[in-house]
Design a protein around this motif. Sequence first.
Motif, PDB file in Angstrom:
ATOM      1  N   LEU A  47       0.795  -1.224   0.000  1.00 34.70           N
ATOM      2  CA  LEU A  47       0.000   0.000   0.000  1.00 34.70           C
ATOM      3  C   LEU A  47       0.831   1.279   0.000  1.00 34.70           C
ATOM      4  O   LEU A  47       0.292   2.373   0.026  1.00 34.70           O
ATOM      5  CB  LEU A  47      -0.934   0.014   1.219  1.00 34.70           C
ATOM      6  N   GLY A  48       2.149   1.150  -0.013  1.00 38.39           N
ATOM      7  CA  GLY A  48       3.013   2.317   0.023  1.00 38.39           C
ATOM      8  C   GLY A  48       2.845   3.230  -1.172  1.00 38.39           C
ATOM      9  O   GLY A  48       3.116   4.427  -1.085  1.00 38.39           O
ATOM     10  N   TRP A  49       2.387   2.689  -2.280  1.00 32.42           N
ATOM     11  CA  TRP A  49       2.216   3.484  -3.491  1.00 32.42           C
ATOM     12  C   TRP A  49       1.165   4.573  -3.306  1.00 32.42           C
ATOM     13  O   TRP A  49       1.118   5.534  -4.071  1.00 32.42           O
ATOM     14  CB  TRP A  49       1.849   2.599  -4.682  1.00 32.42           C
ATOM     15  N   THR A  50       0.314   4.452  -2.264  1.00 33.62           N
ATOM     16  CA  THR A  50      -0.717   5.467  -2.043  1.00 33.62           C
ATOM     17  C   THR A  50      -0.146   6.737  -1.430  1.00 33.62           C
ATOM     18  O   THR A  50      -0.847   7.732  -1.330  1.00 33.62           O
ATOM     19  CB  THR A  50      -1.815   4.935  -1.100  1.00 33.62           C
ATOM     20  N   MET A  51       1.094   6.721  -1.030  1.00 33.16           N
ATOM     21  CA  MET A  51       1.817   7.820  -0.402  1.00 33.16           C
ATOM     22  C   MET A  51       1.294   8.132   0.998  1.00 33.16           C
ATOM     23  O   MET A  51       2.067   8.447   1.870  1.00 33.16           O
ATOM     24  CB  MET A  51       1.827   9.088  -1.259  1.00 33.16           C
ATOM     25  N   VAL A  52      -0.013   8.044   1.229  1.00 32.67           N
ATOM     26  CA  VAL A  52      -0.541   8.254   2.575  1.00 32.67           C
ATOM     27  C   VAL A  52      -0.045   7.127   3.478  1.00 32.67           C
ATOM     28  O   VAL A  52       0.452   7.368   4.575  1.00 32.67           O
ATOM     29  CB  VAL A  52      -2.089   8.322   2.562  1.00 32.67           C
ATOM     30  N   VAL A  53      -0.159   5.893   3.008  1.00 35.07           N
ATOM     31  CA  VAL A  53       0.313   4.746   3.785  1.00 35.07           C
ATOM     32  C   VAL A  53       1.832   4.776   3.889  1.00 35.07           C
ATOM     33  O   VAL A  53       2.391   4.414   4.926  1.00 35.07           O
ATOM     34  CB  VAL A  53      -0.188   3.418   3.166  1.00 35.07           C
ATOM     35  N   TRP A  54       2.506   5.235   2.856  1.00 29.23           N
ATOM     36  CA  TRP A  54       3.969   5.336   2.911  1.00 29.23           C
ATOM     37  C   TRP A  54       4.389   6.277   4.035  1.00 29.23           C
ATOM     38  O   TRP A  54       5.287   5.976   4.805  1.00 29.23           O
ATOM     39  CB  TRP A  54       4.519   5.826   1.565  1.00 29.23           C
ATOM     40  N   VAL A  55       3.733   7.425   4.142  1.00 29.99           N
ATOM     41  CA  VAL A  55       4.047   8.396   5.204  1.00 29.99           C
ATOM     42  C   VAL A  55       3.704   7.799   6.571  1.00 29.99           C
ATOM     43  O   VAL A  55       4.469   7.953   7.530  1.00 29.99           O
ATOM     44  CB  VAL A  55       3.306   9.733   4.973  1.00 29.99           C
ATOM     45  N   ILE A  56       2.585   7.092   6.680  1.00 28.52           N
ATOM     46  CA  ILE A  56       2.212   6.444   7.939  1.00 28.52           C
ATOM     47  C   ILE A  56       3.272   5.424   8.338  1.00 28.52           C
ATOM     48  O   ILE A  56       3.703   5.371   9.502  1.00 28.52           O
ATOM     49  CB  ILE A  56       0.819   5.789   7.825  1.00 28.52           C
ATOM     50  N   CYS A  57       3.718   4.619   7.381  1.00 27.81           N
ATOM     51  CA  CYS A  57       4.761   3.628   7.666  1.00 27.81           C
ATOM     52  C   CYS A  57       6.062   4.303   8.085  1.00 27.81           C
ATOM     53  O   CYS A  57       6.746   3.832   8.997  1.00 27.81           O
ATOM     54  CB  CYS A  57       5.001   2.744   6.445  1.00 27.81           C
ATOM     55  N   LEU A  58       6.397   5.396   7.437  1.00 29.03           N
ATOM     56  CA  LEU A  58       7.625   6.115   7.775  1.00 29.03           C
ATOM     57  C   LEU A  58       7.565   6.652   9.204  1.00 29.03           C
ATOM     58  O   LEU A  58       8.498   6.465   9.989  1.00 29.03           O
ATOM     59  CB  LEU A  58       7.859   7.259   6.788  1.00 29.03           C
ATOM     60  N   VAL A  59       6.458   7.279   9.555  1.00 35.73           N
ATOM     61  CA  VAL A  59       6.312   7.827  10.907  1.00 35.73           C
ATOM     62  C   VAL A  59       6.305   6.696  11.932  1.00 35.73           C
ATOM     63  O   VAL A  59       6.936   6.792  12.988  1.00 35.73           O
ATOM     64  CB  VAL A  59       5.031   8.687  11.013  1.00 35.73           C
ATOM     65  N   TRP A  60       5.602   5.611  11.626  1.00 34.90           N
ATOM     66  CA  TRP A  60       5.529   4.466  12.528  1.00 34.90           C
ATOM     67  C   TRP A  60       6.913   3.857  12.735  1.00 34.90           C
ATOM     68  O   TRP A  60       7.286   3.503  13.841  1.00 34.90           O
ATOM     69  CB  TRP A  60       4.570   3.447  11.943  1.00 34.90           C
ATOM     70  N   ALA A  61       7.681   3.742  11.670  1.00 30.14           N
ATOM     71  CA  ALA A  61       9.033   3.188  11.772  1.00 30.14           C
ATOM     72  C   ALA A  61       9.954   4.097  12.573  1.00 30.14           C
ATOM     73  O   ALA A  61      10.796   3.628  13.336  1.00 30.14           O
ATOM     74  CB  ALA A  61       9.606   2.944  10.384  1.00 30.14           C
ATOM     75  N   LEU A  62       9.793   5.402  12.405  1.00 31.83           N
ATOM     76  CA  LEU A  62      10.669   6.353  13.102  1.00 31.83           C
ATOM     77  C   LEU A  62      10.330   6.499  14.579  1.00 31.83           C
ATOM     78  O   LEU A  62      11.226   6.606  15.418  1.00 31.83           O
ATOM     79  CB  LEU A  62      10.586   7.730  12.431  1.00 31.83           C
ATOM     80  N   PHE A  63       9.054   6.497  14.914  1.00 38.43           N
ATOM     81  CA  PHE A  63       8.660   6.822  16.278  1.00 38.43           C
ATOM     82  C   PHE A  63       8.079   5.653  17.058  1.00 38.43           C
ATOM     83  O   PHE A  63       7.800   5.793  18.246  1.00 38.43           O
ATOM     84  CB  PHE A  63       7.666   7.985  16.277  1.00 38.43           C
ATOM     85  N   GLY A  64       7.888   4.512  16.426  1.00 39.63           N
ATOM     86  CA  GLY A  64       7.389   3.344  17.142  1.00 39.63           C
ATOM     87  C   GLY A  64       8.467   2.749  18.022  1.00 39.63           C
ATOM     88  O   GLY A  64       9.656   2.965  17.837  1.00 39.63           O
ATOM     89  N   ALA A  65       8.031   1.980  19.003  1.00 43.93           N
ATOM     90  CA  ALA A  65       8.977   1.379  19.946  1.00 43.93           C
ATOM     91  C   ALA A  65       9.670   0.173  19.322  1.00 43.93           C
ATOM     92  O   ALA A  65       9.085  -0.589  18.566  1.00 43.93           O
ATOM     93  CB  ALA A  65       8.238   0.939  21.203  1.00 43.93           C
ATOM     94  N   SER A  66      10.935   0.028  19.650  1.00 43.37           N
ATOM     95  CA  SER A  66      11.684  -1.125  19.162  1.00 43.37           C
ATOM     96  C   SER A  66      11.431  -2.318  20.065  1.00 43.37           C
ATOM     97  O   SER A  66      10.880  -2.197  21.148  1.00 43.37           O
ATOM     98  CB  SER A  66      13.177  -0.803  19.115  1.00 43.37           C
ATOM     99  N   ARG A  67      11.821  -3.501  19.627  1.00 41.99           N
ATOM    100  CA  ARG A  67      11.632  -4.716  20.427  1.00 41.99           C
ATOM    101  C   ARG A  67      12.363  -4.640  21.747  1.00 41.99           C
ATOM    102  O   ARG A  67      11.937  -5.204  22.731  1.00 41.99           O
ATOM    103  CB  ARG A  67      12.129  -5.931  19.656  1.00 41.99           C
TER     104      ARG A  67
END
Length: 102
Positions: A41-61
């Motif tokens: 779904l990254g091609w929608t750009m909205v999901v790409w931005v959501i994934c980027l923010v989630w990857a940057l600010f989400g908690a690591s294992r």
Amino acid sequence: MYGGYLLGIALSLVIYFVPMMIAFYRNHGRYTTIFMMNLFLGWTMVVWVICLVWALFGASRINHASGGSNKYEDLERISRLKSSGDLTEDEYQAEKSRLLNQ
């Protein structure tokens, strides 16, 4: 002639998978979910931005891990460091007591 096109495609793919690479590098707890959402779904750009923010600010294992099994892994690690001579006996005892008192 085709070199420019190939370079553009390669660069586009790298940029497209930046959220996945960040999540992998940070050992994100939801790496697989981020990868799948980014892939499909990254091609929608909205999901790409959501994934980027989630990857940057989400908690690591590491932040989600309970103290149980990691404590033993850390004890094994410092034991190996002591055996190899990288830690002195005093450093080993101090680190061991710190780990056991967590």
